[in-house]
Design an enzyme around this catalytic site. Sequence first.
Site, short mmCIF file in Angstrom:
data_model
loop_
_atom_site.label_atom_id
_atom_site.label_comp_id
_atom_site.label_asym_id
_atom_site.label_seq_id
_atom_site.Cartn_x
_atom_site.Cartn_y
_atom_site.Cartn_z
CG ASN A 1 6.71 11.52 20.51
OD1 ASN A 1 6.14 12.19 21.38
ND2 ASN A 1 6.10 11.10 19.44
CG ASP A 2 5.77 15.65 20.92
OD1 ASP A 2 6.03 15.27 19.78
OD2 ASP A 2 4.70 15.41 21.50
CB THR B 1 -0.85 11.48 18.65
OG1 THR B 1 -0.64 11.05 17.34
CG2 THR B 1 -1.77 10.56 19.38
CB THR C 1 2.71 13.48 13.23
OG1 THR C 1 2.20 12.30 13.83
CG2 THR C 1 2.47 13.44 11.74
CG ASP D 1 2.83 15.30 18.77
OD1 ASP D 1 3.19 14.61 17.82
OD2 ASP D 1 2.32 14.85 19.79
CG PHE E 1 4.90 -0.06 21.76
CD1 PHE E 1 4.39 -0.61 20.59
CD2 PHE E 1 5.28 1.27 21.75
CE1 PHE E 1 4.27 0.14 19.45
CE2 PHE E 1 5.17 2.03 20.61
CZ PHE E 1 4.65 1.46 19.46
CD GLU F 1 -0.88 -1.73 25.66
OE1 GLU F 1 -1.02 -1.49 26.87
OE2 GLU F 1 -0.07 -2.54 25.20
CE LYS G 1 -0.91 -3.46 21.11
NZ LYS G 1 -1.73 -3.47 22.27
#
Lengths: 351, 1253
Positions: free
Chosen positions: B968-969, B398, B839, B396, B696, B654, B720
Site C-alpha cells: 500500500n506504500d 506499520t 497510515t 508509513d 482479506f 493472524e 473478523k
Amino acid sequence: MKNKKSSASQEAETRPSRCPDNSAFKQQKLPAWKPQLTIASVLSTFFLTGAFCLSVGVSLIVAANSVREIQVDYSDKCSNCSKLRENSSNWNSECLCSINFTLAEDMLGDVFMYYGLQNFYQNHRRYVLSRSDEQLLGRNVDVQNSYCAPFAAYKNGTPMAPCGAIANSMFNDTIDLFYNFNSSVIQVPLLKTGNSWWTDKNVKFRNPDSHNLSAAFAGTARPPYWHKPVYLLDEEDEKNNGYINDDFIIWMRVSAFATFKNLYRRISRKGQFTDGLPAGNYTFHISYNFPVTKFKGKKYVILSTMVWSGGSNPFLGIAYLVCGAAATLTGFIITAIHLKLRKKKTYFQRR
Amino acid sequence: GLQACGNRNNKTFRMFFSCVTCSLPSKYYDSNKIKTTKYSILTFVPKNIYEQLHRFANIYFVVIALLNFVPVVNAFQPEVSLIPICVIMAMTAIKDAWEDFRRYKLDKEINHMCCYIYSRKDHAYVEKCWKDVRVGDFVQLQCNETIPADILLLYSSDQNGICHLETANLDGETNLKQRRVVMGFSSQNTSFEPEFFQNTIICEMPNNDLNKFKGYMEQPNHERIGFNIENLLLRGCTIRNTEVAIGIVIYAGHETKAMLNNNGPRYKRSKIERRMNVDIFLCVGLLFTMCLVGSIGHGIWSGSFPEHPPYDVPDENGNFLSPVLSGFYMFLTMIILLQVLIPISLYVSIELVKLGQVFLIHNDIDLYDEEADLPIQCRALNITEDLGQIQYIFSDKTGTLTENKMVFRRCTVDGHEFSHQENAKRLETHKELDLEDEDFAKLQQFTLPQMNIERPATYQRTMRPLRRSQSARAHFQGHTRSRSLGRRDSNQSQVAFSSTIEKDVTPDSRLLRRVREAALRTENLSPFIHMKTATSFTDFFLALAICNTVVVSTTTEPRQRVTVPPPIKPSGITLEKIHQIFQRLKLVSLSQSFSSSQSSSDLGASFSAKNTEEHLATLDCCDNDDSCCDSSRGSVTHGTLPTDFCYEAESPDEAALVYAAQAYSFTLVSRTPEQVTVRLPQGTLLTFDILYTLGFDSVRKRMSVVVRHPLTKEIIVYTKGADSVIMDLLEDPGKERRMKRIKDKTQKHLDYYARDGLRTLCIAKKVGSEDDFQKWANFRQEAEAAIDNRDELLMETAQHLETKLTLLGATGIEDRLQDGVPDTIAALREAGIQIWVLTGDKQETAVNIAYSCKLLDQRDTVFTINTENKETCESLLNLTLEEVRKNYEVENHGGNFLIPGPEFGLVIDGRTLDIILQGGLEERFLELARLCRSVLCCRSTPLQKSIVVKLVRRQLKVMTLSIGDGANDVSMIQAADVGIGISGQEGMQAVMASDFAISRFKHLKKLLLVHGHWCYARLAKMVIYFFYKNVCYVNLLFWYQFFCGFSGNTMIDYWQMIFFNLFFTSLPPLVFGVLDRDVSAETLLSLPELYKNGQNSEIYKLSTFIITMLDAFYQSLVCFFVPYLAYKDSDIDVFSFGNPINTVSLLTIILHQALEMKTWTLFHWITIIGSVVIYLTFSLIYNAVCVACNPPTDPYWIMEKQLSEPAFYLVCLITPAIALLPRFEQSTFLSLHFVNLTYSVASVRYSAPVSQV
C-alpha cells in the site's frame, strides 16, 4: 580480514553472508590527513609565503636592473628606405641605412643583438599553420597537400622550398655593427651561428641529402618574396646554409606576440670586445629589405646582455614583491582579527 | 514435446489448446528463453552509439567535431578533434558493454537450467533446458525445484491437490503459499496423463500483476472450468513440501509475471542534475558571448589594414575574405576552439562518481541488517545526492516505524474487558531480557574470538561513542549464534527472539477461568450436541482459531521433501498405527482425545485420516527459520504440552490471534482447504468443514470463513475485521438491550485500545441455514466464473454474506516500535526535516505511536481535523491557521530563540483529506501543515498517500522522501523524489518500487545524515569544480585571442589540450567525488543540524555558481597574464609561451582541488601528485619524441628547454600562488571566523570546520 569465513558457523559456509567487508576503504574510514585551518598554521603559511616571495622578488629586481639594453627604432630613422619598400615593385633596388648611437656605459659579458618587429602578427592562426615540418626535415614531401597553400608551389607546379607563409615572409635585413674608436671604425665581430636551439639546428631542421646543396634543392624554387634561393642563404658557411641556416630557423620559430624580438647575432668576444661592448660611439649599417609600413609596423635593433633570470623585464620581480606583500598583509590582518576576537571571547567568558 | 497452437487475434485474451497429436509449432508465443541483454555482438556498436546520441551533450560534441571538418572554420586538425568525444563515448560504451555482459552471463545460466518436460515421442518426461520450454508444454516439477515458467497446476502429489510454493525469489516473502490444482483435476487420484488432456485454455494476456490471473478451460464437451491465481505456479518460485507437481505452461519467457515485473534499475534525475542543466545553458550563453567577441574582434582587426599584411594568409586560391565574412567564419571557429567550456567529461564523470558512491553506501556495515542478512540495496543509481537534500519525509507506520511483529495484548469478550496484566508483565521482562542478552552476547564475543574475527577492532573502537547501535548489533550477533546452536542442541536456545514474544501469550487468569468454565459447561452438559449453548467465550476463541488462513505445521523436523507419499485411506488404518504416529509426534493429549471421541466413528475416522496425513505432510514445512520452529523451548504456561505448532500466516496479525487462541487452549491443529481442526480445552478435537473463505482485502477490510459445525451442522460465518466496518455490519440490536450494551461497551474498549496504540480487530459471527448458504454459494460460483465485471460481482456477493453479524468481541494487538525509531526521528527533526506519517491505521493508534516515537511531544498542541463537511473543514483550517500564526508572531517578536515555544501537530483523517483535496483547500492545508511540527494522516488509502506526497512536492517545491514497507506504500514511494522501501514482513512490493531498500527505519539516520550529506557535498562540489575547471582553462585560449588578432590560434599544443581534460585533471575530482569527507561521520551524526547545509542547497546554487565562475575568470586571467607579462618583449615563440601557461593552469587547477579536499587519504595523495607527475612525464616524452608527428605545430623539445630555464620555475611558482590567494584567504577567513563564532555561541562540539562557500 580475508579469513572471516573461519567463524565455524556452518550456515556461513552454505550461504555466504551478504555482510559487507569491514575494511577501512569500504567503511570510509581510511586513515586520512585532515588539514586543519588553525590560526597557527594559517599565520605561518601567510608569513612564510610572504617572506619567501619578498626575498625572491628583491633578488629578481636586482638582477633585472643589472641588465644593460639599448633599443634603436630604425624603421623611423631610415624613413627613406621605408618609403622605398612601401612600393613592392622596388623590391630589387638596394637600400642602405646607417644609424649612430652612443653607449654611455660598458655592456659587460655576452652581448646579444636582436631585431625587433612591432605589429607583425606571427601568431595569426593561418600564418602559424602555413609551414611543412616534413619538408624542413629534408624529406621529399608533396607540399601541394600540406598546410603551405597558397605558398606551396608555383602555378607551373614547381614546389617552393621552403614552402609556406612563414618562410615566405622571412626577415631579410642585414645589420652590421661598427665601433667608432678614436676616429677609426672597427667592425664588431658577430657570431651568426649558435643562436638557435641546438635541437632545432641538429634535429628539427635538416637539408635534403645530396652531394651538394644546390643539387639537393634541384627542382624547387625560392619562395616568391625571397631574393635568393634557400641554398644561398649563407654562402660562406656550408653548415649554416639551406634549411639549417640559423636566421631561417629562428624565423621559423614563430613568435608568441605581435611585438617581438628575435636573436640575430651575438658579439664575438675577441680583441677589444673580450669583456663585451665598451662604452663609446657605434654605428649600425643596415641593408633595409623588409617592408613594415604595410601593416603599420616598426623595426628595431636591440643590444642586450642577459642575467640568470632572463632579460631586462622587471615584471617577475614586481609580481613576487606584490604577492609577498599581499600575503604578509593578510597575515597581519588575520592576526589583528584574531586578537580582537579573542578579546571578545574572553569578554564573553568573563560575563 | 507437446504443441500449443493458437492465435493471438483477440487483444484481451489469449487462447490455445494443447493436444499431444497436434504437431503445429508454437510459434505464436514467446519461448522460455530470456534475454535481458540490450545488445548482441553485432548490434553493440551501432545500437550503443545510437543510444548515446540520445544525450543532448553528446550530440553537441559530435556536431562540433564534425564542424571541424569544414575547412574554412576548422580550428584544429579535424581527426584530432574527434578524440575527446570518442574517448568519452568509448568509456560509456565500455561501461555499457560490461553491464550487458554480466546480464548475458546471468541469462545464459538461467536459460540452461534443467526441468522435465513431457515428450510426445518418448511418452515420458525428459530433461530439457529452461529455454526450450514452450507454451503448452507439460512440465513435471519436483520438490525444491524452481519453476521455469508460469504454469497452470494440473496435478499435485498431494492428496488435496495442493502444492506449496515459496515465493521468496519473487516478493521476498518466506512463508509458504498454497496453490491448488485446477478444479476438476484435483479429484484424480491416479497420476496425471498428458495424453488425455484435450482442453482449450483461454486466459488473459500476459500482465505484470502478481496477484491477479483469470481464465477458463474449455473441455471437449464445452464445459468450462474457471481458474485463477490460486492455480498458477509463478516462474522463479520454488516448490516446497510437494513431491511432484505437473502443470501446463501458460506464459513463458518474457511474458511471465516475474519477468514483466522485472523493470531493472530506475532512472531519475536528481535535483543537482536539474540545477546543472540550467547552468549548462548559462555556459552556452557565455560561450556565445565569447564567440561573438572573437568574431567581431576579428572582423574589426582584419578590416583595420589598408592592404593585406604578409601574415594574413590568403586561402588556397590566393583570395582574401571580406572582414564580415571572415568574422562570421571566426564565430564558428571560436565555437570549436572554446567548446570545452561545456564540460564534456562532466556527464561521464558524474556517472562514475555515482557508481562509486552507490558502492560505498551499499557496503556500509552500519546499514547492514544481520537478522535478515541484508545490506542496503541501492536500486536507483543516480540520485544518491538527493539523499542529502530531503526536506519532507513521508512515512508509513506499520512495519516502518513499528516492527510489524504483532503481540496479542488485550481482548474484550461479550462486553467484558480482559487486560492481560500477566502478558504485559511478560513483555516487560522480555525487554529486560533483551538488554541482558546484549551483555551476554558481548561477553560471548570476547570468549569466542573465532566468531568475530572479522571485526573486533571496530567493536572495540566504536563501543563507547556509539553505544546504542553497537549494542543493537551485538544483540543480533548473539541471536545468530544461538540460532545456529539451537539447531544442534535446541535446548540451549534461550535468547528471546521477537518471534517468541509473538508466540507466547500469557493468558489472563480471569478470562482463562471463564473460558474453562464455559467450555466445561458445554461439554459436560451434552458432550457433542449442545454446542448451541456455548457461550460467546467459546465462540470467540473458536473464531480466533478458525477465521484465518493460517497454515499449520509441526516442528519436530526441518522442512524438507515429503518422504511418506502413499495416501492413507481412512479404512486401511489401524488404531495402533495412529497411536504410533501420535506417539511419535508426542501428541499425548491428542491421542487421548482421539480415544475419547472414537464413539463417534465417522468423526473419528475422518479426523484421523485427514489429520494424520496433514501432519505427515506438514512435518516438513518448518524451515530453519527461527520464527517457525522452536520446538523444545519450554513454554511457561503449557509445561505439560510438549508440542508446538508452527503457524504460517499471511499477516502477522493472524498468527498473533491464533497464538492467543492457543494460549486459551483453543489450538488450531490442522487446516486443509476443506477442513479445519481445532482442539478444545478439554482435548476434544472438532473438525469443521470449510465451506468458503472470503479472503482479506483492503477495500472490505475484513475476512470471513464459512464453516459447518461438526456437531450442530449449522452453517456459521465467522468474520473478523476493522471495527469501523464490522460495527456497521452488525445485526440491528433492535429491542435486545443486551446486544446494544455489548456493542457500546466493546466500542468503548476499542477506543481505549486504540488510544493505547493497539491495533484493533472485531470478531463477529453469524449463524445461517443450509438453504441460504446454498443459494449464496451458487451466486458466488457464477460470480467466479464471470470474466467481465468479476471483481464487482465478487464484492457484491461478499457483502451479501457479511451482514447481520453478532458481535463476539474484539482484540487489541500491539505492534512494537522498531529499535531506535524515536532516536532517528529526533535526529531527522533536528536536521530540519519535516516528518509526516501517512497510515491506514486508526487515528488513535496513529497518534499514540506518534507520541511514543517522539514525533509528537506531550507539550505540543495537537490539532485534529475530522469532518465530512467542506464548510466546516474550511473554517476549521482557517481557525487553526490563525492560531498557529498568532503563536509564531509572538515567538518572533519575543525574539527569544533559546526557549522554543509550543509546537504544533496536525492530525487529519482520510475523509477530511478527501474533502481538502476535492474542495480546493490544498493551499490552506499546506500552509497550516508547513507550520506544524508534524502531520499525521490516518485512515488514508494508498491513493491518498501518493496524492499528498505529490501535493507537497509540487506545491511547496521541496525534496520529498517516502518510506514504507507494504504494497500500500508503493504509490507513495513512487511519487516522492526519493523512495525508500523497507524489506520487512510484508513482502517486497515496496522494495521493488523503491530507490533504496533498507531493513530498518533507524538506518535512515545514517543514510540521510551521513551518506546523504556526503554524497550531496561531494557531487555538488565536483560539479562546481568541473564548471570552474573548464571555464578557467578555456578562458586562457580566449585571452590569447586578444593578442593574435582574434584568429582562433592556440598557444597550447592540441594533444596536450585534449589530454589536459581527459587525463591530467580528471582523476582528482573523481576521487574527491567518491571519497572526500568534509565532516566526519561521527560529527554528522552528533550534529544533525549540519544536514541543513544540503537541504538549502548551500554548496551548489546560483550564487555559488556565479562566484565560482568569477573566480574561474580571475584565475584564468592570472594564469594567462602572469606568464604574458613575464615573457613580454622577449623572443619567446608561440608554443614555448603556451607551455608555462599550460603548466601553471594545471598546477592551479590541481591545487584548487587540493584546497577543496578536506580529507587526504592515500588515494587523494596519489591522484593529486600523480596527475602532476603524469603531466610532466607525458610532456617530456611527447616533446622529445614528436619531431614532426603533429604537423605543423610540433612542440619539439619545448618542455625540456624550459625546464632548464629558471624563469620557467619562477613563473610556475608565483602564478598559482597569485591565482589561489583570494580563494585561500576567503576560506581561511571564513573558517577561522566561523570556528570563532561557534566557540562563542554554541560549544566546542564543532570539531571540524564545516563548510565554505
